[in-house]
Scaffold this motif. Structure first.
Motif, short mmCIF file in Angstrom:
data_model
loop_
_atom_site.label_atom_id
_atom_site.label_comp_id
_atom_site.label_asym_id
_atom_site.label_seq_id
_atom_site.Cartn_x
_atom_site.Cartn_y
_atom_site.Cartn_z
N LYS A 70 0.83 -1.21 0.00
CA LYS A 70 0.00 0.00 0.00
C LYS A 70 0.86 1.25 0.00
O LYS A 70 0.56 2.23 -0.69
CB LYS A 70 -0.95 0.01 1.21
CG LYS A 70 -2.01 -1.05 1.15
CD LYS A 70 -2.93 -0.82 -0.03
CE LYS A 70 -4.02 -1.87 -0.06
NZ LYS A 70 -4.85 -1.78 -1.25
N VAL A 71 1.94 1.25 0.75
CA VAL A 71 2.86 2.40 0.78
C VAL A 71 3.44 2.62 -0.62
O VAL A 71 3.48 3.75 -1.11
CB VAL A 71 3.97 2.21 1.83
CG1 VAL A 71 5.08 3.22 1.64
CG2 VAL A 71 3.39 2.29 3.23
N ASN A 72 3.86 1.55 -1.27
CA ASN A 72 4.40 1.67 -2.63
C ASN A 72 3.35 2.22 -3.59
O ASN A 72 3.65 3.06 -4.44
CB ASN A 72 4.92 0.33 -3.13
CG ASN A 72 6.20 -0.08 -2.46
OD1 ASN A 72 6.94 0.75 -1.94
ND2 ASN A 72 6.47 -1.37 -2.44
N GLN A 73 2.13 1.75 -3.45
CA GLN A 73 1.03 2.21 -4.29
C GLN A 73 0.80 3.71 -4.09
O GLN A 73 0.66 4.46 -5.06
CB GLN A 73 -0.24 1.43 -3.98
CG GLN A 73 -1.43 1.84 -4.82
CD GLN A 73 -2.69 1.08 -4.43
OE1 GLN A 73 -2.66 0.20 -3.57
NE2 GLN A 73 -3.78 1.43 -5.05
N LEU A 74 0.78 4.14 -2.84
CA LEU A 74 0.58 5.56 -2.54
C LEU A 74 1.73 6.41 -3.05
O LEU A 74 1.53 7.52 -3.55
CB LEU A 74 0.37 5.77 -1.04
CG LEU A 74 -0.94 5.23 -0.48
CD1 LEU A 74 -0.93 5.30 1.04
CD2 LEU A 74 -2.13 5.98 -1.06
N GLU A 79 3.65 10.28 -7.16
CA GLU A 79 4.53 10.63 -8.27
C GLU A 79 3.71 11.02 -9.50
O GLU A 79 4.04 11.95 -10.22
CB GLU A 79 5.49 9.48 -8.60
CG GLU A 79 6.56 9.24 -7.57
CD GLU A 79 7.47 10.44 -7.40
OE1 GLU A 79 7.88 11.06 -8.41
OE2 GLU A 79 7.75 10.78 -6.23
N ILE A 80 2.62 10.30 -9.72
CA ILE A 80 1.75 10.60 -10.86
C ILE A 80 1.13 11.97 -10.68
O ILE A 80 1.03 12.76 -11.63
CB ILE A 80 0.67 9.50 -11.03
CG1 ILE A 80 1.33 8.20 -11.50
CG2 ILE A 80 -0.42 9.94 -12.03
CD1 ILE A 80 0.41 6.99 -11.48
N LEU A 81 0.71 12.28 -9.46
CA LEU A 81 0.09 13.58 -9.19
C LEU A 81 1.06 14.74 -9.39
O LEU A 81 0.66 15.85 -9.72
CB LEU A 81 -0.49 13.62 -7.79
CG LEU A 81 -1.70 12.72 -7.51
CD1 LEU A 81 -2.07 12.76 -6.04
CD2 LEU A 81 -2.88 13.13 -8.38
#
Length: 83
Positions: A70-74, A79-81
């Motif tokens: 979940k941390v990696n996903q966030l 980064e995308i944002l």
């Protein structure tokens, strides 16, 4: 004359260290060894504790892996944002 069983404190420590650092192998270690397989008394106690806590260790590891995912996903979403 009584003969002492051969033992390796280094090997005993390595097995227990592997169990502590990789809880996914605890079940294998606990099912393959017994407390009496350890010569060093303090390592017997550690093995007993690992045996008792094995279910909790595996559960904690699964929760840690989920949290890490979940941390990696966030982090990826962040980064995308920023783009």
């Amino acid at each position: 004359m009584s003969l002492k069983k051969p033992y390796s404190e280094q090997a005993e420590r390595a097995v227990l260290g592997a169990a502590i650092t990789d809880p996914s192998i605890v079940g294998y270690i606990v099912s393959s060894l017994e407390e009496e397989d350890f010569y060093v008394e303090s390592l017997k106690y550690i093995f007993r504790a690992i045996s008792i806590l094995k279910e909790d260790m595996v559960d904690i590891m699964k929760k840690f892996q989920l949290l890490s995912s979940k941390v990696n996903q966030l982090e990826n979403e962040n980064e995308i944002l920023k783009m």
